[in-house]
Design a protein around this motif. Structure first.
Motif, PDB file in Angstrom:
ATOM      1  N   UNK A   1     -20.972  44.207 -79.934  1.00  0.00           N
ATOM      2  CA  UNK A   1     -20.171  44.971 -80.286  1.00  0.00           C
ATOM      3  C   UNK A   1     -19.229  45.915 -80.018  1.00  0.00           C
ATOM      4  N   UNK A   2     -19.320  46.172 -78.767  1.00  0.00           N
ATOM      5  CA  UNK A   2     -18.645  47.221 -77.898  1.00  0.00           C
ATOM      6  C   UNK A   2     -18.391  46.705 -76.027  1.00  0.00           C
ATOM      7  N   UNK A   3     -18.904  45.705 -75.932  1.00  0.00           N
ATOM      8  CA  UNK A   3     -18.239  45.522 -74.878  1.00  0.00           C
ATOM      9  C   UNK A   3     -17.249  45.255 -74.575  1.00  0.00           C
ATOM     10  N   UNK A   4     -16.082  45.780 -75.129  1.00  0.00           N
ATOM     11  CA  UNK A   4     -14.636  45.389 -74.574  1.00  0.00           C
ATOM     12  C   UNK A   4     -14.205  46.591 -74.492  1.00  0.00           C
ATOM     13  N   UNK A   5     -15.009  48.128 -75.344  1.00  0.00           N
ATOM     14  CA  UNK A   5     -14.577  49.581 -74.778  1.00  0.00           C
ATOM     15  C   UNK A   5     -14.237  49.756 -73.666  1.00  0.00           C
TER      16      UNK A   5
ATOM     17  N   UNK B   1     -32.397  32.128 -68.275  1.00  0.00           N
ATOM     18  CA  UNK B   1     -31.443  33.442 -68.088  1.00  0.00           C
ATOM     19  C   UNK B   1     -33.082  34.287 -66.943  1.00  0.00           C
ATOM     20  N   UNK B   2     -33.721  34.569 -68.594  1.00  0.00           N
ATOM     21  CA  UNK B   2     -34.355  36.304 -67.641  1.00  0.00           C
ATOM     22  C   UNK B   2     -35.925  35.653 -67.835  1.00  0.00           C
ATOM     23  N   UNK B   3     -35.767  34.162 -66.951  1.00  0.00           N
ATOM     24  CA  UNK B   3     -37.688  33.947 -66.681  1.00  0.00           C
ATOM     25  C   UNK B   3     -37.636  34.811 -65.477  1.00  0.00           C
ATOM     26  N   UNK B   4     -39.227  35.058 -66.140  1.00  0.00           N
ATOM     27  CA  UNK B   4     -40.091  35.826 -64.513  1.00  0.00           C
ATOM     28  C   UNK B   4     -39.697  37.342 -65.208  1.00  0.00           C
ATOM     29  N   UNK B   5     -38.402  38.547 -65.631  1.00  0.00           N
ATOM     30  CA  UNK B   5     -37.513  38.690 -65.682  1.00  0.00           C
ATOM     31  C   UNK B   5     -38.067  39.830 -66.915  1.00  0.00           C
ATOM     32  N   UNK B   6     -38.292  41.111 -66.748  1.00  0.00           N
ATOM     33  CA  UNK B   6     -38.580  41.805 -68.362  1.00  0.00           C
ATOM     34  C   UNK B   6     -37.514  41.635 -69.373  1.00  0.00           C
ATOM     35  N   UNK B   7     -38.754  42.141 -70.316  1.00  0.00           N
ATOM     36  CA  UNK B   7     -38.351  41.856 -71.539  1.00  0.00           C
ATOM     37  C   UNK B   7     -36.785  42.631 -71.936  1.00  0.00           C
ATOM     38  N   UNK B   8     -36.525  43.768 -71.230  1.00  0.00           N
ATOM     39  CA  UNK B   8     -35.529  44.608 -71.495  1.00  0.00           C
ATOM     40  C   UNK B   8     -33.993  43.873 -71.142  1.00  0.00           C
ATOM     41  N   UNK B   9     -34.453  42.805 -70.248  1.00  0.00           N
ATOM     42  CA  UNK B   9     -33.042  41.937 -69.654  1.00  0.00           C
ATOM     43  C   UNK B   9     -32.857  41.757 -70.700  1.00  0.00           C
ATOM     44  N   UNK B  10     -33.244  41.196 -72.109  1.00  0.00           N
ATOM     45  CA  UNK B  10     -32.253  40.264 -72.650  1.00  0.00           C
ATOM     46  C   UNK B  10     -31.180  40.963 -73.582  1.00  0.00           C
ATOM     47  N   UNK B  11     -31.194  42.016 -73.202  1.00  0.00           N
ATOM     48  CA  UNK B  11     -30.142  42.844 -73.516  1.00  0.00           C
ATOM     49  C   UNK B  11     -28.103  42.984 -73.219  1.00  0.00           C
ATOM     50  N   UNK B  12     -28.991  42.799 -71.659  1.00  0.00           N
ATOM     51  CA  UNK B  12     -27.355  42.228 -71.586  1.00  0.00           C
ATOM     52  C   UNK B  12     -27.263  40.765 -70.851  1.00  0.00           C
ATOM     53  N   UNK B  13     -27.568  40.207 -71.916  1.00  0.00           N
ATOM     54  CA  UNK B  13     -27.815  38.340 -71.403  1.00  0.00           C
ATOM     55  C   UNK B  13     -26.554  38.204 -71.592  1.00  0.00           C
ATOM     56  N   UNK B  14     -25.861  38.333 -71.936  1.00  0.00           N
ATOM     57  CA  UNK B  14     -24.207  38.362 -72.469  1.00  0.00           C
ATOM     58  C   UNK B  14     -23.128  39.181 -72.618  1.00  0.00           C
ATOM     59  N   UNK B  15     -23.662  40.466 -72.021  1.00  0.00           N
ATOM     60  CA  UNK B  15     -23.108  41.655 -71.914  1.00  0.00           C
ATOM     61  C   UNK B  15     -21.060  41.239 -70.618  1.00  0.00           C
ATOM     62  N   UNK B  16     -21.695  40.728 -69.693  1.00  0.00           N
ATOM     63  CA  UNK B  16     -20.750  40.755 -68.413  1.00  0.00           C
ATOM     64  C   UNK B  16     -19.866  39.930 -68.721  1.00  0.00           C
ATOM     65  N   UNK B  17     -20.285  38.781 -69.876  1.00  0.00           N
ATOM     66  CA  UNK B  17     -19.290  37.596 -70.050  1.00  0.00           C
ATOM     67  C   UNK B  17     -18.279  37.904 -71.722  1.00  0.00           C
ATOM     68  N   UNK B  18     -18.842  38.522 -72.310  1.00  0.00           N
ATOM     69  CA  UNK B  18     -18.339  39.417 -72.741  1.00  0.00           C
ATOM     70  C   UNK B  18     -17.194  40.249 -72.519  1.00  0.00           C
ATOM     71  N   UNK B  19     -17.944  41.545 -71.520  1.00  0.00           N
ATOM     72  CA  UNK B  19     -16.729  41.732 -71.316  1.00  0.00           C
ATOM     73  C   UNK B  19     -16.091  41.434 -70.582  1.00  0.00           C
TER      74      UNK B  19
END
Length: 298
Positions: free
Chosen positions: A190-194, A276-294
């Motif tokens: 929701x706030x990726x463009x701020x 995309x987050x195979x083998x990574x911490x569950x927390x990493x799902x929070x940033x899954x779309x972030x870079x692309x949306x921003x």
């Protein structure tokens, strides 16, 4: 009294280190024997099979990935229950569904032994420091036998009821956190463009009434993750999160309870953990779309 641990993944190894530090006589086994070497160097003995470990120990702890691994270690060839374990105490600490625990309880009882389930809240650091949250199921007599061992590992031991109760309580404990990571992923969208920096956003989100304890403690890791400058430590692997969410939905369904929010989070984690987050911490799902949306919104 001699203790044994089967399963030397991150949590099992950390618990073994804790027991050794407490002066416990310890025997260890792992499917990959190389994982036992650091513990042997600290004073543990290494068993060649689960059966050999059970024969050498009075109390056996199992900390394994899933119900299939538990079944294999207990009832497979050279499994724990093949060692005539009458009178021994088994403490099953894996996160598996209640039905699997009930089935295991029947097998252990048939062998003349006692079973206590104690899935835990907490990660590697608390395991090494004896600060886990023990969520226990089993008979009062068996739990009383297990308490001295659990006291080495847990800051709090909560006896939830008979076998299966601990498994359900563990799923209930994990559910809000795992749903939160997916919810935070959507909130970040929701706030990726701020114009706010990742550090500002992470700090603000950690300071809100809706933030869970995990994000309050890990705001720095969240900021680095959003900024693409760091990877959070592996506290709860995404694959395990998908497994636990599946258990939550299945358990609720068996009780006639609909869980639409949890089911949606399960589907998101299954897809992400397979890619995309195979083998990574569950927390990493929070940033899954972030870079692309921003990038798309700027």
């Amino acid at each position: 009294m001699t203790h044994g641990i089967c399963g030397l993944g991150r949590m099992g190894a950390a618990m073994a280190e804790r027991l050794l530090a407490q002066g416990v006589d310890l025997v260890v086994w792992n499917r990959d024997p190389a994982k036992a070497a650091p513990l042997v160097a600290k004073g543990a003995k290494q068993a060649e099979s689960p059966a050999a470990l059970a024969a050498a120990c009075d109390t056996v702890i199992t900390m394994l990935y899933d119900a299939a691994a538990v079944e294999q270690v207990y009832s497979g060839p050279q499994g724990l229950l093949s060692a005539a374990p009458k009178g021994k105490l088994f403490i099953e600490m894996s996160t598996i569904g209640p039905e699997a625990i009930l089935s295991l309880g029947q097998a252990v009882a048939a062998a003349g032994a006692d079973l206590v389930e104690c899935p835990v809240g907490g990660t590697i650091g608390p395991a090494r420091e004896g600060r886990l949250l023990g969520l226990v199921g089993g008979s009062a007599d068996a739990v009383a036998l297990a308490r001295p061992t659990l006291a080495h590992l847990c800051r709090r031991v909560e006896h939830a009821g008979p076998l299966g109760a601990g498994a359900r309580l563990k799923l209930a404990v994990n559910l809000p956190l795992l749903v939160y990571w997916q919810a935070l992923r959507e909130a970040m969208g929701l706030v990726s463009d701020l114009s706010m920096t990742p550090e500002q956003l992470a700090d603000l989100m950690a300071d809100t009434s809706g933030a869970c304890m995990a994000v309050k403690h890990r705001a720095g890791e969240l900021a680095a993750l959003l900024a693409g400058t760091g990877e959070p430590g592996l506290a709860f692997e995404a694959k395990g999160a998908a497994k636990d969410l599946s258990h939550m939905v299945e358990t609720a369904s068996a009780q006639g309870q609909a869980m639409p929010v949890t089911a949606a989070a399960r589907d998101a984690f299954i897809a992400a953990a397979a890619g995309p987050i195979a083998g990574r911490d569950a927390m990493t799902i929070t940033a899954l779309d972030w870079a692309a949306l921003r990038a798309a919104r700027r």
